[in-house]
Design an enzyme around this catalytic site. Structure first.
Site, PDB file in Angstrom:
ATOM      1  N   SER A  22       5.079 -48.750 -18.615  1.00  0.00           N
ATOM      2  CA  SER A  22       5.881 -49.637 -18.022  1.00  0.00           C
ATOM      3  C   SER A  22       7.309 -49.938 -18.422  1.00  0.00           C
ATOM      4  CB  SER A  22       5.162 -50.694 -17.370  1.00  0.00           C
ATOM      5  OG  SER A  22       5.490 -51.699 -16.538  1.00  0.00           O
TER       6      SER A  22
ATOM      7  N   ASP B  75      -0.618 -46.394  -8.008  1.00  0.00           N
ATOM      8  CA  ASP B  75       0.314 -46.858  -8.560  1.00  0.00           C
ATOM      9  C   ASP B  75       1.632 -46.197  -8.188  1.00  0.00           C
ATOM     10  OD1 ASP B  75       2.294 -48.168 -10.066  1.00  0.00           O
ATOM     11  OD2 ASP B  75       1.807 -47.105 -11.957  1.00  0.00           O
TER      12      ASP B  75
ATOM     13  N   HIS C 128      -1.291 -49.905 -11.716  1.00  0.00           N
ATOM     14  CA  HIS C 128      -0.229 -49.774 -12.544  1.00  0.00           C
ATOM     15  C   HIS C 128      -0.706 -49.931 -14.047  1.00  0.00           C
ATOM     16  CE1 HIS C 128       3.920 -49.450 -13.886  1.00  0.00           C
ATOM     17  NE2 HIS C 128       4.133 -50.654 -14.366  1.00  0.00           N
TER      18      HIS C 128
END
Length: 210
Positions: free
Chosen positions: A111, A162, A188
């Site tokens: 991320s 995701d 995610h």
């Protein structure tokens, strides 16, 4: 009998800022190589400790180090070298690696941490033994020539629930030497949704690296 593991935590000075880290090492023998674990915006090094990733890596013979990125976790007081969502200079993670004396590490980058890992991965002369992007941001900010120049083997990981994982994969698949782990039913932070699948896939990838 499970291999013993030593764990410690501390701070390092990086470009004038104090950064917190947690580390797990094999209790005996020489570590095979180092693994540097980064994290997303809602997470910290504690995520990897609680999930058992640090412990599992050390048990498998690796030196596993997770840092808290600037402005987050126990590194809250540290100023980030770039605004969130912009690429940080590759020299930032290079300085982290130097301060921790990691040697070239495998970098695990979920991320938010893509803003740090991608410039480090694609820096001229960068020689990482492995790269594990988990739906990182900023993949659209690296050009095709830079992706093509990366020799590092990559394990691209994301959850099939995701959308960001799919988007980042469209860019990351330009890495010449990659394989893909798509986790069914995972979102995610897919490593939290499917920890066993995450650890198995990660350790299998590391086992194949030189």
């Amino acid at each position: 009998m499970a291999a013993s593991v030593e764990q410690r935590e501390g701070t390092i000075q990086v470009q004038g800022q104090a950064l917190f880290f947690r580390e797990a090492l094999p209790g005996s023998g020489q570590a095979r190589f180092s693994v540097l674990l980064l994290h997303g915006i809602r997470f910290s090094s504690e995520t990897w400790q609680n999930l058992g990733t640090l412990h599992r890596l050390a048990q498998a013979g690796y030196r596993a180090v997770a840092i808290d990125l600037p402005g987050l976790g126990h590194s809250k007081e540290a100023a980030a070298p770039a605004p969130i969502g912009e690429l940080a200079p590759g020299s930032f993670l290079a300085a982290v690696v130097d301060a921790l004396e990691l040697g070239p590490p495998v970098v695990i980058s979920p991320s938010l941490s893509g803003m740090y890992s991608l410039p480090f991965l694609t820096a001229p002369g960068s020689q990482l033994p492995g790269f594990v992007p988990v739906a990182p941001i900023c993949t659209d900010k690296i050009n095709a020539a830079n992706y093509a120049s990366v020799k590092t083997p990559a394990l691209i990981v994301y959850g099939d629930q995701d959308p960001m994982g799919q988007t980042s994969f469209e860019h990351l698949k330009q890495l010449p030497n990659h394989r893909v782990l798509i986790m069914k039913g995972a979102g995610h932070p897919c490593y939290l949704d499917k920890p066993e699948e995450w650890h198995t896939g990660l350790l299998d990838f590391l086992q194949g690296l030189q």
